[in-house]
Design a protein around this motif. Sequence first.
Motif, PDB file in Angstrom:
ATOM      1  N   ASP A 187      33.271  35.106  42.471  1.00  0.00           N
ATOM      2  CA  ASP A 187      34.483  35.662  41.875  1.00  0.00           C
ATOM      3  C   ASP A 187      34.686  35.020  40.509  1.00  0.00           C
ATOM      4  N   THR A 188      35.797  35.350  39.886  1.00  0.00           N
ATOM      5  CA  THR A 188      36.151  34.781  38.585  1.00  0.00           C
ATOM      6  C   THR A 188      37.026  33.547  38.786  1.00  0.00           C
ATOM      7  N   SER A 189      36.839  32.561  37.942  1.00  0.00           N
ATOM      8  CA  SER A 189      37.657  31.355  38.035  1.00  0.00           C
ATOM      9  C   SER A 189      37.958  30.837  36.636  1.00  0.00           C
ATOM     10  N   TRP A 190      39.192  30.320  36.477  1.00  0.00           N
ATOM     11  CA  TRP A 190      39.556  29.667  35.218  1.00  0.00           C
ATOM     12  C   TRP A 190      39.045  28.241  35.249  1.00  0.00           C
ATOM     13  N   VAL A 191      38.467  27.786  34.137  1.00  0.00           N
ATOM     14  CA  VAL A 191      37.859  26.455  34.082  1.00  0.00           C
ATOM     15  C   VAL A 191      38.301  25.762  32.796  1.00  0.00           C
ATOM     16  N   SER A 192      38.615  24.462  32.921  1.00  0.00           N
ATOM     17  CA  SER A 192      38.874  23.613  31.764  1.00  0.00           C
ATOM     18  C   SER A 192      37.927  22.432  31.844  1.00  0.00           C
ATOM     19  N   ALA A 193      37.236  22.118  30.718  1.00  0.00           N
ATOM     20  CA  ALA A 193      36.306  20.985  30.659  1.00  0.00           C
ATOM     21  C   ALA A 193      36.671  20.127  29.461  1.00  0.00           C
ATOM     22  N   VAL A 194      36.791  18.769  29.681  1.00  0.00           N
ATOM     23  CA  VAL A 194      37.153  17.815  28.636  1.00  0.00           C
ATOM     24  C   VAL A 194      36.141  16.677  28.662  1.00  0.00           C
ATOM     25  N   ASP A 195      35.675  16.217  27.460  1.00  0.00           N
ATOM     26  CA  ASP A 195      34.703  15.129  27.420  1.00  0.00           C
ATOM     27  C   ASP A 195      35.398  13.775  27.472  1.00  0.00           C
ATOM     28  N   SER A 196      34.621  12.678  27.310  1.00  0.00           N
ATOM     29  CA  SER A 196      35.146  11.318  27.442  1.00  0.00           C
ATOM     30  C   SER A 196      36.104  10.951  26.322  1.00  0.00           C
TER      31      SER A 196
END
Length: 261
Positions: A187-196
């Motif tokens: 399915d579709t999913s909202w994703v947030s990715a943040v580095d160090s």
Amino acid sequence: MGRVLSAARIEAGLTVDQVSSATRVRVPIVHAIEEDDFGRCGGDFYARGHIRAIAQQVGVDGEALVARYDAAHGGSPASKRPTELIESGPIKVPGRGRPNWTAAMVAAIVAVVGLIGFNLVSGKSGPGSTTGSASAPLPSGSGTGSVAPAAPAPTPAVQPPAPAPSVAAIAAAPADKVTVKLVAEKDTSWVSAVDSNGKSLFQNNIEEGQDQTFTDPKQIKLVIGNAGAVHVYVNGKDLGPAGKNGKVVHVTYTPGDPQAG
């Protein structure tokens, strides 16, 4: 005839130069025609054309003047043409002493077509040909007059489904970095990715069938809005779905993850 044209020109208030410009007949020729001198016209054909053009410009009947010209100069070309044809000598073929390559080419083409037609006819009526009443030969090895049924066409081989991506297909990051790959499988999913350093690497939806990969020397922080729809691979290892369907998860991965496995 010339006087008629001259009088009509003067009555129309036109000069010789004006008539010449309008008819494209040179000034000396216009003067000569008005004096009944047609020697400058270059022949009967051009004389008739000049008379018609000037007559139309000054407003008189050009055909009547041409008829008068023909009567004064031996008749119209239509009355001369049959006599000239009858009295003319034999028609000379240009280049008679040279070979006629066009005729030779046509003859060669006719010969080739005839040869092909002969071969087709002889091939149909030859010893090896069959007529409409002849029966087709029976297959060899058949003991009866029946024809053996044709073998069924082979069924095309079914292509096996493409194998699912394995751990080997996922690029593992160097030991001093963390690499996270997310694949939206169901399915579709909202994703947030943040580095160090707190910099946003990605904030958007991952549609079904799409994937995203993130790399950082220290850590990757993720927020996954529909955990059951996203498959997680960390440092080349398959961790399976991020969680249950519809569940929001917050996870952080480092170069040493996963700890187990």
